[in-house]
Scaffold this active site. Structure first.
Site, PDB file in Angstrom:
ATOM      1  N   HIS A  82       0.832  -1.210   0.000  1.00 47.39           N
ATOM      2  CA  HIS A  82       0.000   0.000   0.000  1.00 47.39           C
ATOM      3  C   HIS A  82       0.863   1.256   0.000  1.00 47.39           C
ATOM      4  CE1 HIS A  82       0.467   0.885   4.406  1.00 47.39           C
ATOM      5  NE2 HIS A  82       0.487  -0.426   4.531  1.00 47.39           N
ATOM      6  N   ASP A  84      -0.214   4.437   1.073  1.00 45.95           N
ATOM      7  CA  ASP A  84      -0.474   5.441   2.108  1.00 45.95           C
ATOM      8  C   ASP A  84       0.317   5.162   3.378  1.00 45.95           C
ATOM      9  OD1 ASP A  84      -2.176   3.133   2.555  1.00 45.95           O
ATOM     10  OD2 ASP A  84      -3.266   4.323   4.035  1.00 45.95           O
ATOM     11  N   ASP A 145       6.339   1.453   6.341  1.00 42.32           N
ATOM     12  CA  ASP A 145       5.014   0.858   6.252  1.00 42.32           C
ATOM     13  C   ASP A 145       4.178   1.727   5.318  1.00 42.32           C
ATOM     14  OD1 ASP A 145       2.614  -0.412   6.683  1.00 42.32           O
ATOM     15  OD2 ASP A 145       2.357   0.304   8.731  1.00 42.32           O
ATOM     16  N   GLU A 179      -4.911   1.801   2.836  1.00 35.70           N
ATOM     17  CA  GLU A 179      -4.871   0.601   3.668  1.00 35.70           C
ATOM     18  C   GLU A 179      -4.890   0.953   5.146  1.00 35.70           C
ATOM     19  OE1 GLU A 179      -2.929  -2.649   6.049  1.00 35.70           O
ATOM     20  OE2 GLU A 179      -2.343  -0.557   5.774  1.00 35.70           O
ATOM     21  N   GLU A 180      -4.214   2.039   5.507  1.00 40.65           N
ATOM     22  CA  GLU A 180      -4.087   2.391   6.924  1.00 40.65           C
ATOM     23  C   GLU A 180      -5.409   2.821   7.553  1.00 40.65           C
ATOM     24  OE1 GLU A 180      -1.676   1.654   8.616  1.00 40.65           O
ATOM     25  OE2 GLU A 180       0.191   1.784   7.478  1.00 40.65           O
ATOM     26  N   ASP A 202       3.926  -6.437   3.599  1.00 41.26           N
ATOM     27  CA  ASP A 202       3.524  -5.441   4.584  1.00 41.26           C
ATOM     28  C   ASP A 202       3.863  -5.893   5.998  1.00 41.26           C
ATOM     29  OD1 ASP A 202       2.417  -3.093   5.528  1.00 41.26           O
ATOM     30  OD2 ASP A 202       0.344  -3.780   5.388  1.00 41.26           O
ATOM     31  N   HIS A 384       4.252   3.206  12.452  1.00 38.86           N
ATOM     32  CA  HIS A 384       3.299   4.211  12.953  1.00 38.86           C
ATOM     33  C   HIS A 384       3.898   5.120  14.017  1.00 38.86           C
ATOM     34  CE1 HIS A 384      -0.581   1.902  11.585  1.00 38.86           C
ATOM     35  NE2 HIS A 384       0.440   1.711  10.749  1.00 38.86           N
TER      36      HIS A 384
END
Length: 415
Positions: A82, A84, A145, A179-180, A202, A384
């Site tokens: 992904h 984002d 990520d 995705e997030e 991922d 994150h």
């Protein structure tokens, strides 16, 4: 056009400086237009590699095909990551830093020196001696990520095109948005993609493979209180803010994210808003078993009804929305997907460690949409957060794993 020869690091550094943070409050797909900036870059790079069908669709998804070069009947395999980054922390003005030839010890970040990647909090650093470690400057996310996964897929595609003697079936590439915020697979066109099986890139630590993930629901509780002027409120006012606060206060402490691990699920309040006359609480409910989801949702309903006994003039509306389910039930019906991945992992000198994700990936949604799709390691850590980091050498191993997995599928296919 000459084949580009970018390294996985070259690509990674190019991608992470593009702000692609998604926005859960947006109703569009993609949720932020800036994700399209990276999508356009990837579309151009795929075309430069010679993948003529590469394109960015109206929802921000990028599709491409590496055609088969074998006579064997190999299923089409998709590799997905992904674009984002998480809304949890800023993704604007990312300034990647490289610690060359890491020799151990804590890593103090240069942009915010109060932030330190400490070995006792990140024990995987002990396995990185001699590696080149990419971090942020401490003021943003890094974006490993999942831009590490993107860089690894792109580099593997480049390698296969430069080495046509490596036989393979059709390889499908998919890069998704949002995705997030749980929408990564919402607008994926599986018919257009044309893959039989897939793998999301991922994951985290090398060798860790996820074939199982949390099942997930969202719960919203809307409370209608009784609004009265505070000067005449005695025995009449029922403050919705206090009702909402009482519900949150009664949540079991042993079923919270901060007190659970492994296969334990949780009830997690993620938003609260309101005024005297009305309030709203948003929760995410997580468990590896659907029975566990139902038990937690029933408990939340019981807590709410018990609190409302003290507020006879107030009412509530409780809504449960399914988010995603454990992909294990799908993958168990297609054992070759995991068998080939574990074989490829062993062939590159790693012992596969089957793990369960305390969260979700595009792979979970794609599995239930008809594309069985476990999750592969990328080498990233501390996602994150501004303490996010990744080893260049581990990214290179992940590239090798992709190539080896593609070879295993071809070698095991019927002639």
């Amino acid at each position: 056009m000459p084949l580009p020869t970018d390294t996985v690091l070259d690509r990674f550094l190019r991608y992470v400086v593009i702000d692609t943070q998604s926005d859960g409050s947006s109703t569009t797909q993609p949720s932020t237009q800036k994700q399209l900036t990276l999508g356009r870059v990837l579309e151009q790079e795929l075309r430069a590699l010679g993948l003529d069908d590469a394109h960015l669709d109206e929802h921000g998804n990028v599709y491409a095909t590496l055609p088969a070069n074998t006579e064997k009947q190999v299923p089409a395999i998709c590799f997905c990551s992904h674009m984002d980054t998480a809304p949890d922390f800023s993704g604007t003005n990312v300034k990647p830093q490289i610690v060359r030839n890491y020799q151990g010890g804590d890593i103090r970040l240069t942009g915010d020196t109060s932030r330190v990647i400490r070995v006792d909090e990140h024990p995987d650093l002990k396995d990185q001696i001699g590696h080149d470690i990419v971090t942020t400057d401490g003021t943003t996310l890094l974006g490993a990520d999942d831009k590490a996964g993107i860089a690894e897929i792109m580099t593997a595609a480049q390698f296969l095109l430069a080495n046509p003697q490596i036989k393979h079936g059709p390889i499908k590439i998919l890069f998704t948005t949002d995705e997030e915020i749980g929408r990564g697979a919402d607008k994926v066109d599986l018919e257009k993609l044309g893959a039989a099986f897939g793998y999301t890139l991922d994951g985290s630590t090398l060798g860790e493979i996820q074939s199982e993930n949390f099942s997930a629901d969202g719960v919203t509780i809307e409370i209608a209180g009784v609004a009265i002027h505070p000067g005449t409120a005695k025995d009449r006012m029922e403050n919705a803010i206090k009702i909402a606060s009482a519900i949150v206060a009664r949540l079991p402490q042993d079923q919270a994210p901060e007190t659970t691990e492994g296969r334990q699920g949780f009830i997690h309040p993620v938003g609260i808003s309101g005024a005297m006359e009305g309030a709203r609480i948003s929760f995410i409910i997580r468990d590896f078993e659907e029975k566990g989801l139902v038990e937690k949702e029933d408990l939340l309903k019981a807590i709410t009804q018990d609190v409302l006994k003290n507020y006879p003039g107030s009412t509530c509306n409780i809504q449960v929305k399914e988010q995603y389910r454990n992909m294990k039930s799908v993958l168990d019906r297609h054992p070759e997907v995991m068998d080939n991945l574990m074989e490829a992992t062993r062939l590159i000198g790693l012992e596969p460690k089957i793990d369960a994700i305390r969260g979700g990936t595009d792979g979970a949604r794609l599995s239930f949409m008809g594309l069985p799709c476990p999750n592969i390691y990328t080498g990233g850590h501390a996602y994150h957060s501004p303490l996010e980091w990744i080893s260049v050498q581990d990214m290179q191993v992940a590239v090798t794993a992709i190539v080896e997995l593609i070879k295993v599928w071809e070698e095991r296919a019927a002639a």
